[in-house]
Enzyme design. Structure first.
Site, short mmCIF file in Angstrom:
data_model
loop_
_atom_site.label_atom_id
_atom_site.label_comp_id
_atom_site.label_asym_id
_atom_site.label_seq_id
_atom_site.Cartn_x
_atom_site.Cartn_y
_atom_site.Cartn_z
N THR A 142 1.50 3.09 12.45
CA THR A 142 0.77 3.36 11.21
C THR A 142 -0.75 3.47 11.39
OG1 THR A 142 0.08 2.31 9.13
CG2 THR A 142 0.98 0.86 10.79
N GLU A 144 -2.71 2.04 9.60
CA GLU A 144 -3.27 0.71 9.32
C GLU A 144 -3.72 0.01 10.61
OE1 GLU A 144 -3.82 -1.35 6.29
OE2 GLU A 144 -3.98 0.76 5.77
N TYR A 166 -0.03 -7.22 8.28
CA TYR A 166 0.84 -6.05 8.49
C TYR A 166 0.29 -5.20 9.64
CZ TYR A 166 2.67 -1.32 7.70
OH TYR A 166 3.23 -0.06 7.86
N LYS A 170 2.04 -4.45 13.30
CA LYS A 170 2.34 -3.09 13.74
C LYS A 170 1.66 -2.77 15.08
CE LYS A 170 5.10 -1.14 10.60
NZ LYS A 170 6.29 -0.34 10.90
P1 NDP Z 1 9.67 1.30 2.51
O1 NDP Z 1 9.02 0.03 2.14
O2 NDP Z 1 9.99 2.31 1.45
O3 NDP Z 1 11.05 0.98 3.28
C1 NDP Z 1 11.15 -0.08 4.18
C2 NDP Z 1 12.59 -0.19 4.66
O4 NDP Z 1 12.70 -1.31 5.56
C3 NDP Z 1 13.60 -0.46 3.53
O5 NDP Z 1 14.79 0.22 3.82
C4 NDP Z 1 13.80 -1.96 3.62
O6 NDP Z 1 15.04 -2.39 3.09
C5 NDP Z 1 13.77 -2.13 5.13
N1 NDP Z 1 13.55 -3.51 5.56
C6 NDP Z 1 12.65 -4.40 5.07
N2 NDP Z 1 12.77 -5.59 5.71
C7 NDP Z 1 13.76 -5.43 6.62
C8 NDP Z 1 14.38 -6.31 7.54
N3 NDP Z 1 14.03 -7.59 7.65
N4 NDP Z 1 15.39 -5.82 8.31
C9 NDP Z 1 15.78 -4.54 8.19
N5 NDP Z 1 15.27 -3.66 7.31
C10 NDP Z 1 14.26 -4.11 6.53
O7 NDP Z 1 8.78 1.97 3.65
P2 NDP Z 1 8.53 3.52 3.98
O8 NDP Z 1 9.81 4.25 3.93
O9 NDP Z 1 7.37 4.00 3.21
O10 NDP Z 1 8.03 3.41 5.50
C11 NDP Z 1 8.95 3.45 6.59
C12 NDP Z 1 8.30 2.83 7.81
O11 NDP Z 1 7.12 3.54 8.14
C13 NDP Z 1 7.87 1.38 7.65
O12 NDP Z 1 8.05 0.76 8.92
C14 NDP Z 1 6.39 1.46 7.33
O13 NDP Z 1 5.73 0.30 7.73
C15 NDP Z 1 5.99 2.66 8.16
N6 NDP Z 1 4.89 3.46 7.69
C16 NDP Z 1 4.87 3.95 6.41
C17 NDP Z 1 3.86 4.78 5.98
C18 NDP Z 1 3.81 5.32 4.58
O14 NDP Z 1 2.74 5.77 4.17
N7 NDP Z 1 4.92 5.34 3.86
C19 NDP Z 1 2.77 5.16 6.89
C20 NDP Z 1 2.91 4.63 8.23
C21 NDP Z 1 3.93 3.82 8.60
P3 NDP Z 1 15.21 -2.70 1.50
O15 NDP Z 1 15.38 -1.35 0.85
O16 NDP Z 1 16.42 -3.55 1.46
O17 NDP Z 1 13.96 -3.40 1.06
P1 GDR Z 2 -1.71 1.13 2.06
O1 GDR Z 2 -1.09 1.68 0.70
O2 GDR Z 2 -2.23 -0.25 1.94
O3 GDR Z 2 -2.66 2.19 2.56
O4 GDR Z 2 -0.41 1.06 2.99
P2 GDR Z 2 -1.30 1.23 -0.82
O5 GDR Z 2 -0.83 2.38 -1.63
O6 GDR Z 2 -0.71 -0.10 -1.08
O7 GDR Z 2 -2.91 1.08 -0.94
C1 GDR Z 2 -3.77 2.19 -0.71
C2 GDR Z 2 -5.18 1.80 -1.15
O8 GDR Z 2 -5.23 1.69 -2.57
C3 GDR Z 2 -5.96 0.53 -2.92
N1 GDR Z 2 -5.55 0.08 -4.25
C4 GDR Z 2 -4.34 -0.38 -4.58
N2 GDR Z 2 -3.21 -0.52 -3.86
C5 GDR Z 2 -2.10 -0.99 -4.50
N3 GDR Z 2 -0.95 -1.10 -3.83
N4 GDR Z 2 -2.13 -1.36 -5.82
C6 GDR Z 2 -3.25 -1.24 -6.58
O9 GDR Z 2 -3.25 -1.57 -7.76
C7 GDR Z 2 -4.41 -0.72 -5.94
N5 GDR Z 2 -5.66 -0.43 -6.37
C8 GDR Z 2 -6.35 0.04 -5.34
C9 GDR Z 2 -5.64 -0.46 -1.82
O10 GDR Z 2 -6.58 -1.51 -1.80
C10 GDR Z 2 -5.66 0.46 -0.59
O11 GDR Z 2 -6.97 0.59 -0.13
C11 GDR Z 2 0.57 2.10 2.99
C12 GDR Z 2 1.92 1.47 3.33
O12 GDR Z 2 2.92 2.44 3.15
C13 GDR Z 2 1.96 0.98 4.76
O13 GDR Z 2 3.28 0.57 5.09
C14 GDR Z 2 1.55 2.13 5.68
O14 GDR Z 2 1.54 1.70 7.02
C15 GDR Z 2 0.17 2.64 5.27
O15 GDR Z 2 0.23 3.09 3.93
C16 GDR Z 2 -0.26 3.82 6.14
#
Ligand code: NDP
Ligand code: GDR
Length: 359
Positions: A142, A144, A166, A170
């Site tokens: 990520t 992050e 987090y 990662k």
């Molecule tokens: P989500 O939060 O939507 O999905 C996370 C998934 O992981 C869910 O299926 C969840 O299951 C499962 N999970 C959580 N805890 C465990 C565990 N202990 N064992 C097995 N499975 C588990 O994330 P995204 O789909 O958005 O992201 C997918 C991956 O990519 C993650 O690893 C995230 O950190 C990473 N990532 C995401 C980005 C983004 O912008 N979306 C950017 C960069 C990286 P359940 O449904 O039961 O909660």
């Molecule tokens: P991020 O996503 O932390 O980048 O992680 P998120 O959407 O939570 O926050 C993005 C930015 O928005 C600001 N923010 C808020 N965020 C949330 N959630 N709720 C609020 O009310 C709010 N107001 C402002 C945050 O401070 C932050 O700066 C996501 C996740 O999907 C990670 O798993 C993944 O790795 C990274 O994106 C890339």
């Protein structure tokens, strides 16, 4: 003439996190490409398969056996070894994670257990089952990990400086993947993905929180939205484009790490403005810091408030990715732009709230 026997290459994918946003799009993509897809799901007291429910309804994926689900958890080595030995995957996508940055400050140890040690457990299950030389492994790394700005834009060579439990977990996941690649000759890749969103995004991430609120405010089900840091900037793409990049990385001859991003950055404030614009509301801003509010220009009503409850102890202020390597080496580029992404999310949430006002 001797008969030619064509042996079809097995295409068996194992996906952790299949019930999440990315897992659901990836499962669709892999099924469409003819894979047998195995997903790991967690036991939960309520349904957690909503995002992949439609794949059951499709006879191709369900009745014809393209999709199989297994109960498991990244904190449980025994189950991982059992599932890997049964499935014998040709490709593994490790998407499972405690993925919420703000929550990771409350659940720091758990986040490390799942996101860092969980990655190690899965890699080691593959070794235990004798698959390390044949399987291809994708790790959900990520942006992050870049955290505090060291370089703009961020690319594969930019140093890491994580700003949350987090992000730290990662970084471990990233390096253990590199180590297993080098130590055991594994085909293992890190996709360093910047933020990607969709109508299936979890409701507590900022984009989806905003598009849900815009829908509810438009339908008069809610008056205003409360947010934290409006100045944080992110490089937001669409999850559908990003799962394509995951698959592409594993189709190469050589395992490498790639940044996946749109190369465009917007603030949370700009996302708010763009989302309200989709329903013809112009937002005007007044005040500063915790006293800042966003008003509907036409009516003067307050529709955005700042609540410090949503601030993080340490913040990632600015992310902008450079995905030139992915474009040049694996031919990846995004289809969606920022405006299309925001519009699709707002329209999906309006349809959802119309159908079910308590959603
Ligand atoms: P989500 O939060 O939507 O999905 C996370 C998934 O992981 C869910 O299926 C969840 O299951 C499962 N999970 C959580 N805890 C465990 C565990 N202990 N064992 C097995 N499975 C588990 O994330 P995204 O789909 O958005 O992201 C997918 C991956 O990519 C993650 O690893 C995230 O950190 C990473 N990532 C995401 C980005 C983004 O912008 N979306 C950017 C960069 C990286 P359940 O449904 O039961 O909660
Ligand atoms: P991020 O996503 O932390 O980048 O992680 P998120 O959407 O939570 O926050 C993005 C930015 O928005 C600001 N923010 C808020 N965020 C949330 N959630 N709720 C609020 O009310 C709010 N107001 C402002 C945050 O401070 C932050 O700066 C996501 C996740 O999907 C990670 O798993 C993944 O790795 C990274 O994106 C890339």
């Amino acid at each position: 003439m001797a008969d030619t026997v064509v042996v079809e290459k097995r295409k068996v994918a194992l996906v952790t996190g299949i019930t999440g946003q990315d897992g659901s799009y990836l499962a669709e993509l892999l099924i469409n490409k003819g894979y047998e897809v195995h997903g790991i799901i967690r036991r939960s007291s309520s349904f957690n398969t909503g995002r992949i429910q439609h794949l059951y309804a499709d006879p191709r994926s369900h009745r014809e056996g393209s999709m199989h689900l297994h109960y498991g958890d990244l904190t449980d080595s025994t189950c991982l070894v059992k599932i890997v030995s049964q499935v014998r995957p040709t490709e593994v996508y490790n998407l499972g994670a405690q993925s919420h940055v703000k929550v990771s400050f409350e659940l720091a140890e758990y986040t490390a257990n799942v996101d860092a040690v969980g990655t190690l457990r899965l890699l080691d299950a593959l070794r235990t089952c004798g698959l390390s030389e044949t399987v291809k492994f994708y790790q959900a790394s990520t942006s992050e990990m870049f955290g505090k700005v060291q370089e703009i834009p961020q690319k594969e060579t930019t140093p890491f400086y994580p700003r949350s439990p987090y992000g730290c977990a990662k970084v471990y996941g990233y390096w253990i993947v590199v180590n297993y690649r080098e130590a055991y000759n594994m085909f293992a890749c890190n996709g360093i993905l910047f933020n990607h969103e969709s109508p299936r995004r979890g409701e507590t991430f900022v984009t989806r929180k905003i598009t849900r609120a815009v829908a509810k405010i438009t339908l008069e089900q809610q008056k205003f939205i409360e947010l934290g840091n409006l100045d944080a900037k992110r490089d937001w793409g669409h999850a559908k484009d990003y799962v394509e990049a995951m698959w592409l990385m594993l189709q190469q001859e050589v395992p490498e790490d790639y940044v996946i991003a749109t190369n465009e950055s917007h603030s949370v404030r700009e996302f708010v403005e763009a989302a309200f614009k989709c329903v013809d509301i112009t937002v005007t801003w007044e005040g500063e810091g915790v006293n800042e509010v966003g008003k509907n220009k036409a009516t003067g009503e307050v529709i955005v408030k700042v609540n410090p409850k949503f601030y993080r102890p340490t913040e990632v202020e600015f992310l902008l990715g450079d995905s030139t390597k992915a474009k040049e080496k694996i031919g990846w580029k995004p289809v969606y732009d920022f405006q299309n992404l925001v519009r699709e999310m707002v329209e999906a949430d309006i349809a959802l709230m119309r159908a079910n006002p308590v959603a």
